[in-house]
Scaffold this active site. Structure first.
Site, PDB file in Angstrom:
ATOM      1  N   ASP A   1       0.853  -1.196   0.000  1.00  0.00           N
ATOM      2  CA  ASP A   1       0.000   0.000   0.000  1.00  0.00           C
ATOM      3  C   ASP A   1       0.886   1.242   0.000  1.00  0.00           C
ATOM      4  O   ASP A   1       2.085   1.165   0.305  1.00  0.00           O
ATOM      5  CB  ASP A   1      -0.937   0.004   1.213  1.00  0.00           C
TER       6      ASP A   1
ATOM      7  N   GLU B   1       0.030  -1.012   5.704  1.00  0.00           N
ATOM      8  CA  GLU B   1       1.115  -0.511   6.557  1.00  0.00           C
ATOM      9  C   GLU B   1       0.985   0.997   6.777  1.00  0.00           C
ATOM     10  O   GLU B   1       1.207   1.493   7.883  1.00  0.00           O
ATOM     11  CB  GLU B   1       2.478  -0.837   5.914  1.00  0.00           C
TER      12      GLU B   1
END
Length: 485
Positions: free
Chosen positions: A111, A176
């Site tokens: 991400d 994250e």
């Protein structure tokens, strides 16, 4: 800047040649991955779908390498605004389970932070654009490039029909940047299954401190975040009607915040430095060899003057000593214009970056006690409340562990130099989670250069870092096998 590496021989030479010859393919895959807007920060349904698509692409790539892949369903999360969003799966993949080989587990995330061209990007952030050997695009260095470099190393052994010298496991997540939703639960749940055979954990989610010289990271600071509220009443006061006859909450709060740290950056909370690990001679030497031009660093950060004059002092105060920063005041008037208001209730926010061997609950007590003492001397009838809203512990590794030795040798092979041994001033909770739960050595092996600009406009990874990083991982596998034989 440093000597050329010795030319590789035998298998290493074949691996490096293959990586050089196929570098355009590796860059093309990075381009495909960067094109996915896997932004986990903005809670929007279509962006969540993009992360799911990104995780599918990664799972597919690993399966084609022959890995067994488990995409762990993470369910959904309820956000503070009431909406429910699906949480992307966490990928647990493994290649090889030979008990005679060491098992190395790699953690990465796919991400990214939000990015829009109008924020000051020179190109579309989701179109990988190469200029002067720099590959610009959101996620190029944080963390899609490093994840792919690890996969490139594995696929090179596969393409040359060479046996992988180590067993490899992957943990890849998709939130994250939004706090690693559910990751710790998965690690705890899988402790005796997926992680039971893991010998070493490698994370490549940070940067070198130099533009050219590689680094190994062996520590990060923790963080304790505080709020201190001072309340007179829930409504504001008019300063013409009340100014001069009140204990003003803002004056109390400013005095409290001003009592925390002095103009030299020294934290004034009594006892706060008592448990900071003492500096050893071995550690002092590590700081001397680090490649950092202080003047250039100062110019690039556009800072007039740092609190310290030497490279060693600056780095130590960034990495191995605690720091206290004041972040803001809620409830204060901060708009343009003149408003003669006395806020009735204000909240100050500050944090302390923690280092080994500081203890979260001890720090909480010390800070609370200090603020209560300062407040009591003001004889104010206002109410004060202190709370620690976030507490994350520091992480430190033993630089003489097997994988640090192997990584140093691999760096020397690929780059012709010893790596800088560095720490990170920020907090990377995942390192601590793995160390605490799995109880195995964790190493941070960065691939990106200091000027890659992760989280910022025009994020990039140099083609050189990406391709040499793929070689570094391949060399690291061989070094790890040697150390275990």
């Amino acid at each position: 800047m440093f000597s050329s590496p010795a030319p590789p021989t035998g298998l290493l030479e074949k691996l490096f040649q293959y990586i050089d010859l196929h570098q355009d393919e590796f860059v093309q895959t990075l381009k495909e991955w960067v094109a996915v807007e896997s932004d986990s920060v903005q809670p929007v349904a279509h962006l969540r779908q993009e992360i799911f698509r990104m995780m599918d692409m990664a799972a597919d790539k690993l399966q084609r390498l022959g890995a067994s892949v488990d995409s762990v369903d993470m369910g959904s999360q309820q956000l503070p605004d009431g909406q429910t969003l699906p949480v992307p799966p966490i990928i647990l993949a493994e290649l090889g389970n030979d008990p005679k080989k060491p098992t190395i587990c790699f953690y990465g995330h796919l991400d990214v932070q939000p990015a829009h061209k109008e924020d000051g990007w020179l190109w579309d952030p989701y179109t990988l654009t190469e200029v002067d050997g720099k590959l610009y695009g959101r996620g190029a260095t944080d963390n899609k490039g490093p994840v792919l470099a690890w996969i490139n190393a594995v696929s090179t052994f596969r393409a040359l029909e060479q046996d992988l010298p180590v067993n490899v496991k992957f943990v890849i997540e998709g939130t994250e940047e939004a706090g690693s939703v559910g990751l710790e639960d998965v690690v705890r749940r899988e402790k005796d299954r997926f992680f039971s055979s893991v010998d070493h954990i490698v994370i490549s989610d940070n940067l070198w401190i130099s533009r050219q010289k590689p680094a190994l990271t062996y520590g990060t600071r923790g963080n304790s975040y505080f709020t201190v509220e001072v309340k007179g009443r829930d409504q504001d006061f008019h300063s013409g009607t009340f100014g001069g006859i009140l204990h003003e909450p803002m004056a109390d709060l400013v005095a409290l915040l001003g009592s925390l740290v002095n103009s030299s950056g020294h934290i004034l909370v009594p006892g706060i430095y008592d448990s900071v690990a003492p500096l050893t001679e071995e550690e002092r030497k590590l700081y001397e060899t680090i490649d950092l031009d202080l003047r250039e660093y100062q110019n690039s950060t556009q800072v007039e003057k740092f609190l310290f004059d030497t490279k060693e002092e600056v780095l130590m105060h960034l990495w191995r000593y605690p720091s206290l920063s004041i972040h803001g005041i809620e409830g204060a008037f901060d708009g343009p214009g003149t408003k003669t208001v006395i806020p009735g209730r204000v909240t100050g926010k500050f944090s302390i970056r923690l280092v080994p061997h500081m203890n979260l609950s001890v720090v909480e007590k010390q800070v609370t006690q200090h603020l209560e003492d300062v407040f009591s001397k003001r004889n104010s009838p206002n109410q004060m409340a202190v709370s620690m809203v976030l507490g994350m512990r520091p992480w430190i590794a033993n630089i003489n562990d097997t994988q640090y030795m192997a990584a140093r040798r691999a760096v020397k092979t690929v780059f012709g130099t010893e790596p800088d041994m560095i720490r990170d001033g920020s907090t990377i909770p995942v390192a601590r989670i793995f160390q605490d739960v799995i109880q195995k050595s964790v190493m941070m092996l960065p691939l990106g250069a200091v000027d890659d600009g992760e989280h910022s406009q025009n994020e990039k990874i140099n083609r050189w870092n990406y391709i040499e990083g793929s070689k570094l991982f391949a060399a690291f596998f061989l070094e790890m096998a040697k150390m275990h034989s």
